[in-house]
Write a protein that holds these residues in place. Structure first.
Motif, mmCIF file in Angstrom:
data_model
loop_
_atom_site.group_PDB
_atom_site.id
_atom_site.type_symbol
_atom_site.label_atom_id
_atom_site.label_comp_id
_atom_site.label_asym_id
_atom_site.label_seq_id
_atom_site.Cartn_x
_atom_site.Cartn_y
_atom_site.Cartn_z
ATOM 1 N N ASN A 63 0.787 -1.234 0.000
ATOM 2 C CA ASN A 63 0.000 0.000 0.000
ATOM 3 C C ASN A 63 0.817 1.281 0.000
ATOM 4 O O ASN A 63 0.277 2.360 -0.224
ATOM 5 C CB ASN A 63 -0.940 0.008 1.210
ATOM 6 C CG ASN A 63 -2.190 -0.798 0.935
ATOM 7 O OD1 ASN A 63 -2.952 -0.469 0.031
ATOM 8 N ND2 ASN A 63 -2.380 -1.875 1.668
ATOM 9 N N CYS A 64 2.108 1.166 0.298
ATOM 10 C CA CYS A 64 2.930 2.366 0.436
ATOM 11 C C CYS A 64 3.087 3.071 -0.917
ATOM 12 O O CYS A 64 3.516 2.464 -1.892
ATOM 13 C CB CYS A 64 4.303 1.989 0.993
ATOM 14 S SG CYS A 64 5.400 3.408 1.135
ATOM 15 N N PRO A 65 2.730 4.360 -0.990
ATOM 16 C CA PRO A 65 2.841 5.091 -2.259
ATOM 17 C C PRO A 65 4.246 5.653 -2.505
ATOM 18 O O PRO A 65 4.516 6.181 -3.578
ATOM 19 C CB PRO A 65 1.838 6.234 -2.077
ATOM 20 C CG PRO A 65 1.797 6.480 -0.607
ATOM 21 C CD PRO A 65 2.119 5.184 0.070
ATOM 22 N N GLU A 66 5.118 5.544 -1.508
ATOM 23 C CA GLU A 66 6.440 6.177 -1.622
ATOM 24 C C GLU A 66 7.397 5.355 -2.480
ATOM 25 O O GLU A 66 7.261 4.149 -2.623
ATOM 26 C CB GLU A 66 7.069 6.348 -0.230
ATOM 27 C CG GLU A 66 6.305 7.253 0.707
ATOM 28 C CD GLU A 66 6.250 8.689 0.223
ATOM 29 O OE1 GLU A 66 7.303 9.215 -0.172
ATOM 30 O OE2 GLU A 66 5.146 9.275 0.234
ATOM 31 N N SER A 67 8.381 6.053 -3.018
ATOM 32 C CA SER A 67 9.458 5.373 -3.721
ATOM 33 C C SER A 67 10.781 5.999 -3.273
ATOM 34 O O SER A 67 10.957 7.199 -3.447
ATOM 35 C CB SER A 67 9.284 5.534 -5.229
ATOM 36 O OG SER A 67 10.322 4.877 -5.886
ATOM 37 N N ASN A 69 9.982 2.367 -1.304
ATOM 38 C CA ASN A 69 8.951 1.922 -0.373
ATOM 39 C C ASN A 69 9.437 2.038 1.083
ATOM 40 O O ASN A 69 10.574 1.675 1.392
ATOM 41 C CB ASN A 69 8.671 0.451 -0.723
ATOM 42 C CG ASN A 69 7.384 -0.062 -0.142
ATOM 43 O OD1 ASN A 69 7.260 -0.158 1.066
ATOM 44 N ND2 ASN A 69 6.438 -0.403 -1.002
ATOM 45 N N CYS A 70 8.568 2.553 1.970
ATOM 46 C CA CYS A 70 8.954 2.734 3.387
ATOM 47 C C CYS A 70 9.438 1.430 4.035
ATOM 48 O O CYS A 70 10.257 1.453 4.952
ATOM 49 C CB CYS A 70 7.776 3.235 4.223
ATOM 50 S SG CYS A 70 7.140 4.840 3.770
ATOM 51 N N THR A 71 8.921 0.287 3.577
ATOM 52 C CA THR A 71 9.265 -0.987 4.226
ATOM 53 C C THR A 71 10.657 -1.473 3.856
ATOM 54 O O THR A 71 11.135 -2.459 4.393
ATOM 55 C CB THR A 71 8.268 -2.092 3.832
ATOM 56 O OG1 THR A 71 8.307 -2.237 2.406
ATOM 57 C CG2 THR A 71 6.870 -1.754 4.272
ATOM 58 N N PHE A 80 8.227 7.011 8.061
ATOM 59 C CA PHE A 80 7.081 6.426 7.373
ATOM 60 C C PHE A 80 6.148 7.482 6.788
ATOM 61 O O PHE A 80 5.980 8.560 7.362
ATOM 62 C CB PHE A 80 6.287 5.535 8.340
ATOM 63 C CG PHE A 80 7.050 4.310 8.768
ATOM 64 C CD1 PHE A 80 7.148 3.210 7.924
ATOM 65 C CD2 PHE A 80 7.677 4.261 10.001
ATOM 66 C CE1 PHE A 80 7.854 2.082 8.307
ATOM 67 C CE2 PHE A 80 8.390 3.139 10.393
ATOM 68 C CZ PHE A 80 8.480 2.048 9.544
ATOM 69 N N CYS A 81 5.524 7.127 5.656
ATOM 70 C CA CYS A 81 4.525 8.004 5.049
ATOM 71 C C CYS A 81 3.203 7.872 5.817
ATOM 72 O O CYS A 81 3.094 7.038 6.715
ATOM 73 C CB CYS A 81 4.329 7.632 3.581
ATOM 74 S SG CYS A 81 3.538 6.022 3.374
ATOM 75 N N GLU A 82 2.212 8.650 5.440
ATOM 76 C CA GLU A 82 0.940 8.647 6.183
ATOM 77 C C GLU A 82 0.256 7.278 6.147
ATOM 78 O O GLU A 82 -0.269 6.806 7.156
ATOM 79 C CB GLU A 82 -0.010 9.722 5.619
ATOM 80 C CG GLU A 82 0.414 11.148 5.942
ATOM 81 C CD GLU A 82 0.705 11.382 7.422
ATOM 82 O OE1 GLU A 82 -0.144 10.981 8.251
ATOM 83 O OE2 GLU A 82 1.775 11.934 7.753
#
Ligand SMILES: [Zn+2]
Length: 385
Positions: A63-67, A69-71, A80-82
């Motif tokens: 589900n993480c939209p970041e690049s 990825n937060c994980t 971490f993102c929201e």
């Protein structure tokens, strides 16, 4: 103040924080990187080794939209993102955790099926984590199978179970399966020492090793034990405190009994057993511990001590003691004790006493170097004249 129990507070939040399951985290990370994820996963393995934790990290990764990825953060980093924050806090509505042991009816599964039809709210995937999946009953399993056969778009189902063999093959075969292993005791020790340092728990390394060894590869059990022992007082915790706390007095005396048996000191053996039993130690537990120590001596004699789940202190003792006796003697003593039938809590401990007397009579100390040398000398053929 953070009042959560240690294992909740220290629950890994990224792939890098998951302890000793690299064979799984690596595959999952690659699948995320390559966008080749599955609709259904089966996480199988013993309790307390990170199945649900990994499922949550996977849900976050999906589900993480970041690049990046937060994980996928490096160890030690926790930014971490929201979306990930809401999963960390257990507040993300697209991550639904169900305990199959208590929600096992067909209606619950139908409910999942109905709700799964709706698109995810916040993230890009709706993730269902079904814990104790073997708890699903027959009808619920059938309903579940239908869901797995035609998985709705954007839905990912992660089954976690300690009893994968109890699940029908039809379900197992539709999942990508990952088998979690028991966590190595050294990895558990390392992890506990980080926690102890951060939580300001004063405990020495041999005590941490002992906790790890007694947790049978379950990090959760180890963390809970650390929590319990840390709450009993302000003293620095050492191996002795822990043995007492675990009710394992027999352990410390066991090696002493064993060395007396091997030296055939019957009077001291009997006195020591009586003393242990008077202190409330079950004779059967003494037998079990003696066998474990004999196994330790045999492994050490074969240069395999690294395979033993023991503290460094104990392994040093094994190393000292095993030098003095031949493999043959150790094997004979083991056989005698193994064959004995010791009733639980017998008092006076007659069966244990007889077994150890037998073991004393069996054990012959290994000939020392000097004796061997002498025998070789005398057995030399006499020079012909
Ligand atoms: Zn994120």
């Amino acid at each position: 103040m953070d009042n959560r129990v240690l294992y909740q507070k220290w629950r890994p939040l990224t792939f890098n924080e998951i302890v000793d399951q690299e064979h799984i985290t690596l595959t999952l990370r690659n699948s995320i990187d390559q966008s080749r994820t599955s609709h259904a996963y089966l996480f199988a393995g013993p309790r307390g080794v990170g199945k649900t934790t990994t499922a949550r990290v996977l849900a976050k990764a999906l589900n993480c939209p970041e690049s990046p990825n937060c994980t996928m953060q490096e160890p030690g980093k926790r930014k971490f993102c929201e979306v990930c924050k809401s999963i960390n806090a257990g507040k993300m509505i697209d991550l639904i955790e169900i305990d199959a042991a208590s929600n096992r009816t067909i209606d619950n599964i139908r409910d999942i099926k109905d709700k799964a039809m709706y698109a995810p709210n916040m993230g890009s995937k709706k993730v269902y984590i079904i814990d104790e999946a073997h708890g699903l009953t027959g009808a619920a399993q059938q309903a579940f199978l239908k869901l797995l056969e035609e998985p709705p778009e954007n839905v990912v189902i992660i089954l976690a179970t300690t009893e994968a063999d109890s699940l029908p093959l039809t379900i197992v075969s539709r999942c990508q399966r990952f088998d979690f292993k028991r966590i190595n005791h050294r990895e558990i020790s390392n992890h506990l020492s980080i926690i102890a340092k951060e939580e300001k728990i004063n405990i020495d390394n041999s005590a941490l090793d002992l906790i790890s060894i007694n947790s049978s590869g379950s990090l959760r059990d180890a963390e809970n034990l650390l929590q319990q022992i840390s709450s009993i007082g302000d003293e620095d915790i050492n191996e002795e405190h822990l043995l007492k706390f675990l009710g394992m007095g027999a352990r410390s005396a066991s090696l002493e009994i064993l060395s007396l048996v091997l030296e055939k000191e019957t009077d001291k053996v009997l006195a020591l057993i009586q003393n242990e039993v008077n202190n409330g130690i079950d004779p059967r537990m003494i037998k079990d511990r003696l066998l474990k120590d004999l196994r330790g001596l045999i492994y050490t004699k074969n240069n395999l001590s690294e395979l033993l789940e023991e503290t460094e202190h104990t392994i040093n003792k094994y190393s000292e003691l095993s030098k003095k006796y031949s493999l043959e003697v150790l094997g004979e003593v083991t056989t005698v004790i193994l064959k004995s039938d010791i009733p639980s809590n017998e008092n006076p401990p007659i069966n244990l006493e007889i077994a150890l007397l037998d073991a004393c009579l069996t054990s012959k100390p290994a000939p020392t170097e000097a004796v061997v040398q002498k025998n070789v000398e005398t057995s030399k053929p006499a020079p012909t004249e």
